[in-house]
Write an enzyme that holds these catalytic residues in place. Structure first.
Site, PDB file in Angstrom:
ATOM      1  N   TRP A   1      34.838  33.664  47.771  1.00 44.58           N
ATOM      2  CA  TRP A   1      34.378  33.361  49.140  1.00 44.58           C
ATOM      3  C   TRP A   1      35.579  33.185  50.075  1.00 44.58           C
ATOM      4  O   TRP A   1      35.438  33.278  51.292  1.00 44.58           O
ATOM      5  CB  TRP A   1      33.554  32.072  49.180  1.00 44.58           C
ATOM      6  CG  TRP A   1      32.276  32.113  48.410  1.00 44.58           C
ATOM      7  CD1 TRP A   1      32.019  31.477  47.232  1.00 44.58           C
ATOM      8  CD2 TRP A   1      31.058  32.811  48.743  1.00 44.58           C
ATOM      9  NE1 TRP A   1      30.730  31.743  46.814  1.00 44.58           N
ATOM     10  CE2 TRP A   1      30.127  32.552  47.720  1.00 44.58           C
ATOM     11  CE3 TRP A   1      30.673  33.647  49.811  1.00 44.58           C
ATOM     12  CZ2 TRP A   1      28.834  33.081  47.728  1.00 44.58           C
ATOM     13  CZ3 TRP A   1      29.381  34.171  49.808  1.00 44.58           C
ATOM     14  CH2 TRP A   1      28.487  33.888  48.785  1.00 44.58           C
TER      15      TRP A   1
ATOM     16  N   ILE B   1      42.855  34.165  33.236  1.00 44.08           N
ATOM     17  CA  ILE B   1      41.401  34.051  33.047  1.00 44.08           C
ATOM     18  C   ILE B   1      40.680  33.972  34.392  1.00 44.08           C
ATOM     19  O   ILE B   1      39.524  34.371  34.512  1.00 44.08           O
ATOM     20  CB  ILE B   1      41.081  32.820  32.163  1.00 44.08           C
ATOM     21  CG1 ILE B   1      41.763  32.955  30.804  1.00 44.08           C
ATOM     22  CG2 ILE B   1      39.585  32.656  31.968  1.00 44.08           C
ATOM     23  CD1 ILE B   1      41.485  31.811  29.828  1.00 44.08           C
ATOM     24  N   SER B   2      41.377  33.461  35.433  1.00 41.80           N
ATOM     25  CA  SER B   2      40.782  33.308  36.768  1.00 41.80           C
ATOM     26  C   SER B   2      39.413  32.619  36.729  1.00 41.80           C
ATOM     27  O   SER B   2      38.477  33.058  37.413  1.00 41.80           O
ATOM     28  CB  SER B   2      40.687  34.668  37.482  1.00 41.80           C
ATOM     29  OG  SER B   2      41.974  35.196  37.694  1.00 41.80           O
TER      30      SER B   2
ATOM     31  N   ARG C   1      43.184  47.330  44.851  1.00 38.22           N
ATOM     32  CA  ARG C   1      44.408  48.117  44.671  1.00 38.22           C
ATOM     33  C   ARG C   1      44.090  49.592  44.437  1.00 38.22           C
ATOM     34  O   ARG C   1      44.807  50.484  44.889  1.00 38.22           O
ATOM     35  CB  ARG C   1      45.230  47.551  43.501  1.00 38.22           C
ATOM     36  CG  ARG C   1      46.040  46.328  43.899  1.00 38.22           C
ATOM     37  CD  ARG C   1      46.528  45.569  42.708  1.00 38.22           C
ATOM     38  NE  ARG C   1      45.454  44.793  42.106  1.00 38.22           N
ATOM     39  CZ  ARG C   1      45.498  44.259  40.900  1.00 38.22           C
ATOM     40  NH1 ARG C   1      46.564  44.443  40.146  1.00 38.22           N
ATOM     41  NH2 ARG C   1      44.492  43.553  40.443  1.00 38.22           N
ATOM     42  N   TRP C   2      42.995  49.866  43.770  1.00 35.05           N
ATOM     43  CA  TRP C   2      42.562  51.256  43.528  1.00 35.05           C
ATOM     44  C   TRP C   2      42.342  51.958  44.866  1.00 35.05           C
ATOM     45  O   TRP C   2      42.774  53.085  45.074  1.00 35.05           O
ATOM     46  CB  TRP C   2      41.269  51.242  42.711  1.00 35.05           C
ATOM     47  CG  TRP C   2      40.744  52.573  42.301  1.00 35.05           C
ATOM     48  CD1 TRP C   2      41.029  53.251  41.143  1.00 35.05           C
ATOM     49  CD2 TRP C   2      39.819  53.400  43.041  1.00 35.05           C
ATOM     50  NE1 TRP C   2      40.347  54.443  41.111  1.00 35.05           N
ATOM     51  CE2 TRP C   2      39.595  54.564  42.265  1.00 35.05           C
ATOM     52  CE3 TRP C   2      39.166  53.271  44.266  1.00 35.05           C
ATOM     53  CZ2 TRP C   2      38.752  55.580  42.676  1.00 35.05           C
ATOM     54  CZ3 TRP C   2      38.321  54.296  44.683  1.00 35.05           C
ATOM     55  CH2 TRP C   2      38.111  55.433  43.892  1.00 35.05           C
TER      56      TRP C   2
ATOM     57  N   LEU D   1      20.355  45.937  25.436  1.00 33.95           N
ATOM     58  CA  LEU D   1      21.600  45.259  25.797  1.00 33.95           C
ATOM     59  C   LEU D   1      21.281  44.170  26.814  1.00 33.95           C
ATOM     60  O   LEU D   1      20.519  44.399  27.747  1.00 33.95           O
ATOM     61  CB  LEU D   1      22.582  46.261  26.434  1.00 33.95           C
ATOM     62  CG  LEU D   1      23.869  45.674  27.032  1.00 33.95           C
ATOM     63  CD1 LEU D   1      24.887  45.374  25.932  1.00 33.95           C
ATOM     64  CD2 LEU D   1      24.496  46.624  28.049  1.00 33.95           C
TER      65      LEU D   1
ATOM     66  N   SER E   1      33.612  35.713  41.995  1.00 35.15           N
ATOM     67  CA  SER E   1      33.948  34.364  41.535  1.00 35.15           C
ATOM     68  C   SER E   1      33.664  33.322  42.610  1.00 35.15           C
ATOM     69  O   SER E   1      33.540  33.658  43.794  1.00 35.15           O
ATOM     70  CB  SER E   1      35.424  34.290  41.123  1.00 35.15           C
ATOM     71  OG  SER E   1      36.247  34.191  42.273  1.00 35.15           O
ATOM     72  N   SER E   2      33.598  32.061  42.190  1.00 34.37           N
ATOM     73  CA  SER E   2      33.396  30.967  43.158  1.00 34.37           C
ATOM     74  C   SER E   2      34.514  30.973  44.204  1.00 34.37           C
ATOM     75  O   SER E   2      34.326  30.485  45.309  1.00 34.37           O
ATOM     76  CB  SER E   2      33.412  29.602  42.464  1.00 34.37           C
ATOM     77  OG  SER E   2      33.267  29.662  41.092  1.00 34.37           O
ATOM     78  N   GLU E   3      35.681  31.499  43.817  1.00 28.28           N
ATOM     79  CA  GLU E   3      36.838  31.511  44.723  1.00 28.28           C
ATOM     80  C   GLU E   3      36.868  32.746  45.628  1.00 28.28           C
ATOM     81  O   GLU E   3      37.625  32.794  46.600  1.00 28.28           O
ATOM     82  CB  GLU E   3      38.137  31.431  43.917  1.00 28.28           C
ATOM     83  CG  GLU E   3      38.393  30.101  43.228  1.00 28.28           C
ATOM     84  CD  GLU E   3      37.564  29.899  41.956  1.00 28.28           C
ATOM     85  OE1 GLU E   3      37.053  28.776  41.759  1.00 28.28           O
ATOM     86  OE2 GLU E   3      37.393  30.857  41.185  1.00 28.28           O
TER      87      GLU E   3
ATOM     88  N   HIS F   1      35.362  48.689  45.752  1.00 27.19           N
ATOM     89  CA  HIS F   1      34.212  47.977  45.172  1.00 27.19           C
ATOM     90  C   HIS F   1      33.074  48.951  44.875  1.00 27.19           C
ATOM     91  O   HIS F   1      32.398  48.845  43.853  1.00 27.19           O
ATOM     92  CB  HIS F   1      33.736  46.868  46.121  1.00 27.19           C
ATOM     93  CG  HIS F   1      34.782  45.818  46.385  1.00 27.19           C
ATOM     94  ND1 HIS F   1      35.536  45.260  45.367  1.00 27.19           N
ATOM     95  CD2 HIS F   1      35.208  45.227  47.529  1.00 27.19           C
ATOM     96  CE1 HIS F   1      36.376  44.377  45.890  1.00 27.19           C
ATOM     97  NE2 HIS F   1      36.205  44.342  47.191  1.00 27.19           N
TER      98      HIS F   1
ATOM     99  N   ASP G   1      38.732  43.706  37.415  1.00 22.47           N
ATOM    100  CA  ASP G   1      39.708  43.483  38.496  1.00 22.47           C
ATOM    101  C   ASP G   1      40.449  44.777  38.849  1.00 22.47           C
ATOM    102  O   ASP G   1      40.660  45.636  37.990  1.00 22.47           O
ATOM    103  CB  ASP G   1      40.703  42.402  38.054  1.00 22.47           C
ATOM    104  CG  ASP G   1      41.501  41.864  39.240  1.00 22.47           C
ATOM    105  OD1 ASP G   1      41.019  41.954  40.381  1.00 22.47           O
ATOM    106  OD2 ASP G   1      42.614  41.351  39.014  1.00 22.47           O
TER     107      ASP G   1
HETATM  108  C1  IPE Z   1      38.616  37.675  39.301  1.00 23.84           C
HETATM  109  O1  IPE Z   1      39.412  38.540  40.067  1.00 23.84           O
HETATM  110  C2  IPE Z   1      37.206  37.686  39.799  1.00 23.84           C
HETATM  111  C3  IPE Z   1      36.482  38.939  39.641  1.00 23.84           C
HETATM  112  C4  IPE Z   1      36.891  40.013  39.043  1.00 23.84           C
HETATM  113  C5  IPE Z   1      35.151  38.939  40.186  1.00 23.84           C
HETATM  114  P1  IPE Z   1      40.286  37.998  41.293  1.00 23.84           P
HETATM  115  O2  IPE Z   1      40.939  39.192  41.888  1.00 23.84           O
HETATM  116  O3  IPE Z   1      39.446  37.175  42.185  1.00 23.84           O
HETATM  117  O4  IPE Z   1      41.326  37.058  40.548  1.00 23.84           O
HETATM  118  P2  IPE Z   1      42.737  36.510  41.026  1.00 23.84           P
HETATM  119  O5  IPE Z   1      42.543  35.936  42.408  1.00 23.84           O
HETATM  120  O6  IPE Z   1      43.694  37.650  41.051  1.00 23.84           O
HETATM  121  O7  IPE Z   1      43.128  35.494  39.996  1.00 23.84           O
HETATM  122  C1  IPE Z   2      37.768  42.768  41.689  1.00 20.23           C
HETATM  123  O1  IPE Z   2      38.690  43.572  42.347  1.00 20.23           O
HETATM  124  C2  IPE Z   2      36.462  42.660  42.442  1.00 20.23           C
HETATM  125  C3  IPE Z   2      36.213  41.323  43.031  1.00 20.23           C
HETATM  126  C4  IPE Z   2      36.963  40.281  42.873  1.00 20.23           C
HETATM  127  C5  IPE Z   2      35.012  41.197  43.833  1.00 20.23           C
HETATM  128  P1  IPE Z   2      39.638  43.003  43.462  1.00 20.23           P
HETATM  129  O2  IPE Z   2      38.941  43.100  44.786  1.00 20.23           O
HETATM  130  O3  IPE Z   2      40.116  41.644  43.105  1.00 20.23           O
HETATM  131  O4  IPE Z   2      40.829  44.038  43.429  1.00 20.23           O
HETATM  132  P2  IPE Z   2      42.388  43.716  43.576  1.00 20.23           P
HETATM  133  O5  IPE Z   2      42.734  42.725  42.511  1.00 20.23           O
HETATM  134  O6  IPE Z   2      42.608  43.175  44.950  1.00 20.23           O
HETATM  135  O7  IPE Z   2      43.041  45.039  43.365  1.00 20.23           O
HETATM  136 MG    MG Z   3      41.725  40.985  42.065  1.00 20.15          MG
END
Ligand code: IPE
Ligand code: IPE
Ligand code: MG
Length: 246
Positions: free
Chosen positions: A65, A191-192, A20-21, A127, A61-63, A33, A16
């Site tokens: 989308w 845990i998301s 923000r990076w 691995l 994640s499923s969310e 990304h 994650d």
């Molecule tokens: C969790 O990160 C999913 C992935 C790293 C792929 P999110 O950025 O989607 O999680 P939330 O929304 O902050 O919980």
């Molecule tokens: C995780 O980084 C990558 C995915 C969820 C695909 P984020 O895109 O969630 O980055 P932040 O949390 O917005 O910084």
């Molecule tokens: Mg994130």
């Protein structure tokens, strides 16, 4: 002779902080990304070097989308191009790739490349890298329950015989041991919907480091923290160390 501190057999990572990076650098989120992909490559290589048997990373994640359509489609493009560019070298480095999640949601070009990559690298033994895409821990438990129900209705399984280990055989990570170490970058302490069932006794390690900045040093730091933990699995500390009862 004292035993060497244990290297975790299985590490799970919520990668994650990409957005923000990029934001910190006044760049579009998708740049984050792209940079995250490099950190994943470094992490896979370092895990292989250290003798970690299995690495499971949360890539989508499923969310996810629910993000703006432009970000979702950029992520899909990046995924497709990563499948084109990275698989050959991972294969040469004896990495076995597996994709876990509800893959039916992806367009056929991506599905085909995932299957091809899995087939090509299936026999690799350095691995196992599980890439979680359109994955959710609740999805996983639900799809396992669906398979169990079907087996029961068809008379292949008696409800009385369903136990924890038999149920886990239907989960997406059935071929891997439970994660010993669960890492989340980006500073959030949640845990998301990642490996819900499998993280029952994982050691958690959270870091504010944003995923694109994650490197060998950060991974070493996480493993060092893991090695200082006492895993009790419900027992007392004295039972674990073998000390006499107080
Ligand atoms: C969790 O990160 C999913 C992935 C790293 C792929 P999110 O950025 O989607 O999680 P939330 O929304 O902050 O919980
Ligand atoms: C995780 O980084 C990558 C995915 C969820 C695909 P984020 O895109 O969630 O980055 P932040 O949390 O917005 O910084
Ligand atoms: Mg994130």
């Amino acid at each position: 002779m004292t035993a060497l501190p244990a290297i975790p057999s299985h590490i799970a990572i919520v990668m994650d902080g990409n957005g923000r990076w990029a934001k910190k650098r006044n760049r579009p989120r998708t740049m984050g990304h792209q940079a995250g992909l490099k950190a994943l490559r470094t992490t896979i290589e370092h895990c292989a070097r250290l003798g970690v048997g299995t690495l499971t990373v949360f890539a989508f994640s499923s969310e996810n989308w629910n993000r703006p359509p432009s970000e979702v489609s950029r992520l899909m493009e990046l995924f497709l191009s990563a499948l084109d560019k990275e698989v050959k070298e991972l294969h040469a480095n004896r990495i076995c790739l597996r994709f876990i999640g509800d893959k039916a949601a992806f367009k056929s070009a991506i599905r085909t490349k995932m299957t091809d990559a899995e087939k090509l690298t299936a026999a690799n033994d350095l691995l196992i890298a599980n890439i979680a895409v359109n994955y959710g821990g609740r999805w996983d438990i639900t799809q396992a329950a669906r398979q169990v129900a079907r087996a029961a209705i068809e008379g292949r399984l008696s409800p009385d015989d369903i136990d924890e280990s038999g149920f886990a055989d239907f989960l997406a990570l059935s071929a891997s041991p439970d994660p010993d170490l669960f890492i989340r970058t980006g500073g959030e302490m949640r845990i998301s919907n990642f490996v819900l069932w499998q993280s029952a006794y994982s050691e958690f390690w959270f870091t504010p480091v944003l995923w694109p900045d994650f490197d060998e040093t950060t991974l070493d730091e996480a493993i060092l923290a893991f090695q200082s933990r006492q895993r009790r699995y419900g027992r007392t500390g004295d039972q674990v160390t073998g000390a006499a009862d107080a």
